[in-house]
Enzyme design. Structure first.
Site, mmCIF file in Angstrom:
data_model
loop_
_atom_site.group_PDB
_atom_site.id
_atom_site.type_symbol
_atom_site.label_atom_id
_atom_site.label_comp_id
_atom_site.label_asym_id
_atom_site.label_seq_id
_atom_site.Cartn_x
_atom_site.Cartn_y
_atom_site.Cartn_z
ATOM 1 N N GLY A 57 -2.538 -9.921 -6.766
ATOM 2 C CA GLY A 57 -1.608 -9.254 -7.671
ATOM 3 C C GLY A 57 -0.218 -9.213 -7.090
ATOM 4 N N GLY A 58 0.383 -8.009 -7.100
ATOM 5 C CA GLY A 58 1.699 -7.814 -6.515
ATOM 6 C C GLY A 58 2.837 -8.130 -7.465
ATOM 7 C CD GLU A 100 2.946 -3.785 -8.021
ATOM 8 O OE1 GLU A 100 4.050 -3.897 -8.592
ATOM 9 O OE2 GLU A 100 2.789 -4.066 -6.835
ATOM 10 C CG MET A 119 2.827 0.052 -3.392
ATOM 11 S SD MET A 119 2.853 -1.252 -4.635
ATOM 12 C CE MET A 119 1.988 -0.430 -5.965
ATOM 13 C CE1 TYR A 125 6.683 -0.840 -2.185
ATOM 14 C CE2 TYR A 125 6.223 0.136 -0.049
ATOM 15 C CZ TYR A 125 5.875 -0.715 -1.066
ATOM 16 O OH TYR A 125 4.701 -1.437 -0.987
#
Length: 366
Positions: free
Chosen positions: A83-84, A125, A195, A197
């Protein structure tokens, strides 16, 4: 609630994990320091037609070179991530039925075994949030449960340890609430990679400068905006049912950029007209060397820098040290860094390669 203590609680705690994301292809695996991380999460693979897809042959060779790093450090664990980058493509269909989940799981187990990975990380995501399919939330839990069961059974048959199962998760409350059943997730994952950030970035509806990854909120931030920080997100996951020992608190090594509307107004929350590409830590060092002015936000515990129309939110040794000490003092399971590629691996800033990761290592192990 969380503490703003940056002191020496839990000094020398031996089991803090150092989980490092690594994008294969940008840095040769042979250049990585295998001692700085307890876990390297290599990526990114994708979901194609319901099965795991590593990419072309060159990328497959790089994955093998990455898992070969364990020959130099047998204690190192190397995981594969899928993913990502805001990806939700393919996940929903891959987990929406028992048949599809089983197909996806067995393709994953075969790949993990063939390339000698120690585990599997899912960077979806995000369930529900990006596709509005409400069943994603429960189907994702079913996938985690079935993956854990099938992988444990398979590992027993072949006489190996079961693969680790981890998930990269959102840090913003409304996404967390929509996407995850945290008490159920906690039963099946070995740990989560928070995550913490991208809290602030330039969009047409938020045309203001802001910290990429503040540790704490500032006194000027109220209501929803006071939740956009690392400490709040980590505590929220804990309060919702994820054990602290399973929370890897995210630390970015990359920087966000803004284009100021007026160079005379260069503080946090000042007007911006756009953004440029994210910067690596060596890029930031060059920016500072060119005459940019560094400012450290004592409330949020992170720096920013500006020069002319350019404004950059980044991490440096001071902020990394503060975050690592806070993670340790609050009793979380460790840190996740995103990523090795954006650190100073070629010693452009300092004589110490991977300087930011070295700081986390030193604080967690000494």
């Amino acid at each position: 609630m969380f503490s703003k203590n940056l002191g020496n609680d839990h000094l020398g705690k031996p089991d803090l994990l150092r989980v490092c994301y690594y994008g294969v292809g940008n840095i040769a695996p042979t250049l990585l320091n295998t001692t700085l991380c307890t876990h390297i999460i290599a990526g990114f693979s994708v979901v194609t037609n319901g099965v795991l897809d590593l990419g072309d042959e060159e990328k497959k060779k790089l994955y093998l070179q990455t898992t070969d790093l364990k020959k130099n450090n047998p204690e190192l664990k190397v995981l594969l991530t899928v993913g990502g980058g805001g990806s939700n493509g393919g996940f929903s269909e891959a987990v929406n039925s028992t048949y599809n989940r089983t197909k996806f799981i067995f393709s994953t187990l075969a790949t993990l075994g063939k390339y000698n990975f120690d585990g599997f990380d899912i960077d979806w995501e995000f369930p529900v949030w990006n596709d509005a399919i409400k069943e994603d939330k429960s189907n994702f839990i079913s996938f985690l449960k079935e993956f854990k069961a099938l992988s444990t059974f398979y590992a027993h048959l072949v006489g190996k340890a079961p693969p680790l199962l981890t998930v990269a998760v959102a840090a913003v409350q409304n996404i967390i609430t929509s996407a995850y059943d945290i008490p159920e997730m906690s039963k099946y994952v070995d740990f989560i990679n928070l995550m913490s950030y991208d809290y602030h970035d330039y969009f047409w509806y938020t045309p203001f400068t802001g910290h990429n990854s503040p540790l704490f909120n500032s006194s000027r931030e109220k209501a929803y905006f006071s939740t956009l920080n690392t400490a709040w997100s980590a505590n929220y996951w804990y309060q919702q049912g994820m054990p602290k020992s399973k929370i890897m608190v995210g630390i970015p090594t990359y920087a966000h950029t803004y284009i100021l509307m007026n160079p005379l107004f260069h503080n946090v929350d000042d007007p911006a007209t756009g953004t440029k590409d994210d910067l690596s830590f060596p890029d930031v060092c060059k920016f500072l060397s060119s005459g940019a002015i560094r400012v450290f936000d004592n409330e949020s515990q992170v720096p920013y820098a500006y020069k002319d129309y350019d404004w950059v939110s980044y991490e440096d040794p001071v902020s990394i040290s503060g975050k690592a000490k806070w993670i340790r003092s609050e009793g979380y399971g460790g840190a996740m860094t995103y990523n090795l590629n954006s650190d100073d691996w070629s010693c452009d800033c300092d004589k110490t390669p991977f300087l930011l990761h070295r700081i986390v290592y030193d604080i967690f192990t000494k």
